[in-house]
Design a protein around this motif. Sequence first.
Motif, PDB file in Angstrom:
ATOM      1  N   ARG A  98       0.828  -1.202   0.000  1.00 30.40           N
ATOM      2  CA  ARG A  98       0.000   0.000   0.000  1.00 30.40           C
ATOM      3  C   ARG A  98       0.864   1.255   0.000  1.00 30.40           C
ATOM      4  NH1 ARG A  98      -3.999   2.861  -1.771  1.00 30.40           N
ATOM      5  NH2 ARG A  98      -5.013   4.203  -0.240  1.00 30.40           N
ATOM      6  N   ALA A  99       1.947   1.259   0.767  1.00 34.79           N
ATOM      7  CA  ALA A  99       2.835   2.421   0.809  1.00 34.79           C
ATOM      8  C   ALA A  99       3.465   2.682  -0.551  1.00 34.79           C
ATOM      9  CB  ALA A  99       3.916   2.208   1.870  1.00 34.79           C
ATOM     10  N   VAL A 100       3.910   1.625  -1.214  1.00 32.68           N
ATOM     11  CA  VAL A 100       4.503   1.773  -2.545  1.00 32.68           C
ATOM     12  C   VAL A 100       3.474   2.301  -3.539  1.00 32.68           C
ATOM     13  CG1 VAL A 100       5.466   0.497  -4.506  1.00 32.68           C
ATOM     14  CG2 VAL A 100       6.300   0.058  -2.179  1.00 32.68           C
ATOM     15  N   GLU A 101       2.247   1.791  -3.460  1.00 30.27           N
ATOM     16  CA  GLU A 101       1.201   2.243  -4.369  1.00 30.27           C
ATOM     17  C   GLU A 101       0.864   3.712  -4.138  1.00 30.27           C
ATOM     18  OE1 GLU A 101      -1.777   2.776  -7.098  1.00 30.27           O
ATOM     19  OE2 GLU A 101      -0.171   1.286  -6.995  1.00 30.27           O
TER      20      GLU A 101
ATOM     21  N   ASP B 257      10.357   1.687  -1.224  1.00 28.00           N
ATOM     22  CA  ASP B 257      10.537   0.537  -2.118  1.00 28.00           C
ATOM     23  C   ASP B 257      11.390  -0.538  -1.444  1.00 28.00           C
ATOM     24  OD1 ASP B 257       9.113   1.884  -4.112  1.00 28.00           O
ATOM     25  OD2 ASP B 257      10.925   2.865  -4.845  1.00 28.00           O
ATOM     26  N   ARG B 258      12.421  -0.099  -0.750  1.00 27.19           N
ATOM     27  CA  ARG B 258      13.286  -1.053  -0.051  1.00 27.19           C
ATOM     28  C   ARG B 258      12.524  -1.794   1.040  1.00 27.19           C
ATOM     29  NH1 ARG B 258      18.104   0.759   3.949  1.00 27.19           N
ATOM     30  NH2 ARG B 258      18.563  -1.287   4.837  1.00 27.19           N
ATOM     31  N   LEU B 259      11.614  -1.089   1.695  1.00 30.22           N
ATOM     32  CA  LEU B 259      10.799  -1.723   2.729  1.00 30.22           C
ATOM     33  C   LEU B 259       9.995  -2.876   2.151  1.00 30.22           C
ATOM     34  CD1 LEU B 259       9.479  -1.832   5.567  1.00 30.22           C
ATOM     35  CD2 LEU B 259       7.814  -0.155   4.718  1.00 30.22           C
ATOM     36  N   LEU B 260       9.368  -2.645   1.005  1.00 28.44           N
ATOM     37  CA  LEU B 260       8.579  -3.708   0.387  1.00 28.44           C
ATOM     38  C   LEU B 260       9.458  -4.907   0.045  1.00 28.44           C
ATOM     39  CD1 LEU B 260       6.009  -4.880  -0.766  1.00 28.44           C
ATOM     40  CD2 LEU B 260       6.412  -3.581  -2.868  1.00 28.44           C
TER      41      LEU B 260
END
Length: 383
Positions: free
Chosen positions: A334-337, A371-374
């Motif tokens: 969700r954060a990336v989106e 992105d790195r988190l995902l």
Amino acid sequence: MTATLDVTGVEAVVREDAALLEEDLAAFLGALTDGPGETAEPAAVGSVYRGALRRSLFEPVADAVGSKVGQEALRPVAGTPGGRASLRPSMVYWAYRNYRGFPDEFKSPSAAADFAAVRRAAVAVRVLMKAAVALDDIQDGSEIRYGEPALHATHGVPVALNTGAWLITSALRHAADPAVVDSLLRAVGAGFTGQAADMATRSQQTRAELLAAPRAERVEFWESTAALKTGTLFWMPLHAALAALRVVPDEQAALDAAMRQLGLASQLFNDLTDVVPELGGANTHEDFDGLGNRVFLELLDDDPPPAELTGQDLKSYILGHPDLDRTLLFLAERAVELKRAAKEAVHGVCRTERGAAYFDVTIERKGHLIDRLLSTVRQRSGV
């Protein structure tokens, strides 16, 4: 508009603008002791007064406004603006470059006045953000900020409170332009409102209501709070610049919505890194005693819901929950989106590829961590 980060000369302009902001901040601090002025002492006052004011105002303000280790910044590059200093780009300057052009482009007759207004707005925004940090650390009881002692830890709570208040009034005065001041006042009010909602999660009544609320209502509470508390940090710089440049309402609305999305993405990142040691590091599990963390709010669907969990019990409940990995993956995606949608919206109002690239250089200082988190969450989930 699709941005390409290697567009010729864009990063050089970003660095020039960021270096100019650092110079303006230094001048702002210098004005504290360079009378005459509203903060200068009367001519007849001796050294005792001046020394007292230096210790209780000038030095705390300098500590609050000064750059802190750990903030995302453009690394120093030999032979570039800013010398050996780390530079922090500003969304205020992105707005100017997008709507008024780059240094080698034609400038309208109002460009000089617009640039002066933007310079004042950029300083005001940075000072307001530093004021927010000083006050937030007191409210959260945080002793460390960016790896350094918080302002109240070094100067005491009374001085830190006074410094934060002084910074707010000084920033608004520095902005000068009535439209910019009005924008900043709205941002300050939104930030305090978001802080109030966030602090309410520590009260017994709000905790009980959140524990009993359906998921949709819990998510609405979180998004409303995050939009005000974190979203304002993204919205404030841009909206202040748009006010200075008199940008048309339709584009203001589109950019406001994009900044809200970036704020939600950033808060999701903050909440998830409190659970993911690979990114949270020493700060992992820092905020486990509050119900402001989206991860916990997502894991309250058990029947019956957990009782008033605090401290170690709360930590154990979350880390041992069978749906933890699935929830982390859902929220990371969700954060990336949200970040992707925000960037597309901003690119949609960019005048040139260079304007889009400038935005990306500015926002991806933290955006790449989302992105790195995902990727990290996918790896630990085996996806």
